[in-house]
Scaffold this motif. Structure first.
Motif, mmCIF file in Angstrom:
data_model
loop_
_atom_site.group_PDB
_atom_site.id
_atom_site.type_symbol
_atom_site.label_atom_id
_atom_site.label_comp_id
_atom_site.label_asym_id
_atom_site.label_seq_id
_atom_site.Cartn_x
_atom_site.Cartn_y
_atom_site.Cartn_z
ATOM 1 N N HIS A 183 0.865 -1.182 0.000
ATOM 2 C CA HIS A 183 0.000 0.000 0.000
ATOM 3 C C HIS A 183 0.898 1.227 0.000
ATOM 4 C CE1 HIS A 183 -2.966 2.963 1.206
ATOM 5 N NE2 HIS A 183 -3.926 2.056 1.134
ATOM 6 N N ARG A 195 -4.986 -2.078 -4.789
ATOM 7 C CA ARG A 195 -4.691 -2.354 -3.377
ATOM 8 C C ARG A 195 -5.277 -1.251 -2.495
ATOM 9 N NH1 ARG A 195 -0.947 -4.704 0.300
ATOM 10 N NH2 ARG A 195 -1.810 -4.144 2.328
ATOM 11 N N VAL A 196 -5.132 -0.004 -2.925
ATOM 12 C CA VAL A 196 -5.707 1.114 -2.178
ATOM 13 C C VAL A 196 -7.215 0.934 -2.029
ATOM 14 C CG1 VAL A 196 -6.203 3.592 -2.280
ATOM 15 C CG2 VAL A 196 -3.894 2.762 -2.789
ATOM 16 N N GLY A 206 2.458 9.492 -0.574
ATOM 17 C CA GLY A 206 1.477 8.455 -0.887
ATOM 18 C C GLY A 206 0.942 8.454 -2.301
ATOM 19 N N MET A 236 -8.686 6.646 -4.187
ATOM 20 C CA MET A 236 -7.782 6.818 -5.318
ATOM 21 C C MET A 236 -8.127 8.106 -6.047
ATOM 22 S SD MET A 236 -5.329 4.862 -6.054
ATOM 23 C CE MET A 236 -5.182 5.705 -7.624
ATOM 24 N N GLN A 238 0.936 6.281 3.788
ATOM 25 C CA GLN A 238 -0.271 6.991 4.216
ATOM 26 C C GLN A 238 0.009 8.064 5.267
ATOM 27 O OE1 GLN A 238 -3.922 4.364 4.587
ATOM 28 N NE2 GLN A 238 -2.335 2.813 4.849
ATOM 29 N N ASP A 273 -8.318 -1.928 0.258
ATOM 30 C CA ASP A 273 -8.215 -1.595 1.678
ATOM 31 C C ASP A 273 -9.228 -0.540 2.109
ATOM 32 O OD1 ASP A 273 -6.173 -3.392 1.727
ATOM 33 O OD2 ASP A 273 -4.568 -1.948 2.064
ATOM 34 N N ASN A 291 -9.756 2.549 0.770
ATOM 35 C CA ASN A 291 -9.253 3.919 0.733
ATOM 36 C C ASN A 291 -9.581 4.611 -0.587
ATOM 37 O OD1 ASN A 291 -8.138 3.782 3.380
ATOM 38 N ND2 ASN A 291 -6.443 2.577 2.563
ATOM 39 N N HIS A 350 -4.789 8.959 -2.728
ATOM 40 C CA HIS A 350 -3.586 8.464 -3.382
ATOM 41 C C HIS A 350 -3.810 8.596 -4.895
ATOM 42 C CE1 HIS A 350 -2.154 6.622 0.383
ATOM 43 N NE2 HIS A 350 -3.424 6.312 0.583
#
Length: 246
Positions: A22, A123-124, A104, A131, A25, A127, A129, A83
């Motif tokens: 990841h 992956r972001v 990040g 983008m 962060q 999890d 989160n 991110h």
């Protein structure tokens, strides 16, 4: 707005991203308040309709791209840490590259496929989160006339909603590719209504991605028109003819 292409496979989970790290962060979660304060000493940054941003879960912020500071503005001022996919060339600078990784952001090769960037983006999202992506792929007029398929692909692969973002004022009319807006400039960041698409497992066809990308482009254009009406702003127009964001 939502779209529902046919899911051709029962394997509707995300591609495997277990071994993909990841992106960092810490900076996004701990220094944004200071970065906002610094930027607001020079520019008047205003956020609009942040209620359209999902408070939890994966989300893709898809923004128009008019100025060199769009990326920092998106990452620093969006209520959720973002991110963003950022062109690889910026990571090759001796100072800027390490800074972007620390902040990040995700390096992206823009002139062909980049599986590493895609996996890190997924992956972001896996999890839960946020983008950031620029469907136009380059700085310019910001009118979404050119529209790449990356945002649609991420939405299809993850099922994450796409929140359109419209930037105004991050480049002055007539300003060059690397120019900053004038001191005291009002910068409006508008968050549109989310675009939702049903998650589609492997294999995702080019036709599916292209269809959803077309729907997303239309949705973002509608949201951009709404942002213009809301703020009374116009886009800055094209870059000077001799300049382009290679």
């Amino acid at each position: 707005m939502s779209a529902s292409p046919h899911a051709g496979s029962p394997r509707s989970g995300l591609p495997r991203t277990d071994e993909v790290p990841h992106p960092s962060q810490w900076a996004l979660y701990h220094i944004n308040i200071y970065a906002r304060w610094l930027i607001r000493r020079r520019f008047d940054v205003r956020l609009h309709e942040t209620a359209n941003i999902p408070k939890t879960g994966p989300v893709v912020f898809a923004s128009n791209h008019i100025g060199i500071i769009d990326g920092p503005l998106l990452a620093i001022f969006t209520p959720r840490p973002v991110h963003a996919l950022t062109k690889l060339e910026m990571f090759e600078h001796w100072f800027l590259g390490p800074f972007l990784r620390w902040a990040g952001q995700i390096p992206l090769y823009r002139f062909g496929s980049d599986p590493a960037a895609v996996k890190m983006a997924l992956r972001v999202l896996h999890d839960g989160n946020a983008m950031g992506i620029y469907p136009e792929g380059t700085r310019g007029a910001g009118d979404l006339a050119h529209f790449n398929r990356g945002a649609a692909y991420l939405a299809l692969a993850s099922g994450a909603p796409v929140v359109p973002v419209t930037m105004f004022g991050s480049r002055d009319p007539g300003g060059g590719i690397s120019s900053l807006p004038h001191k005291g400039a009002v910068i409006d960041i508008c968050y549109g209504e989310p675009f939702r698409v049903e998650r589609v497992g492997w294999p995702r066809t080019r036709e599916q991605v292209g269809h959803v990308s077309g729907l997303l482009q239309k949705h973002m254009l509608v949201q951009q028109d709404h942002a213009m009406a809301l703020t009374g702003r116009e886009l800055p127009g094209p870059l000077p003819t001799e300049e382009n964001d290679d």
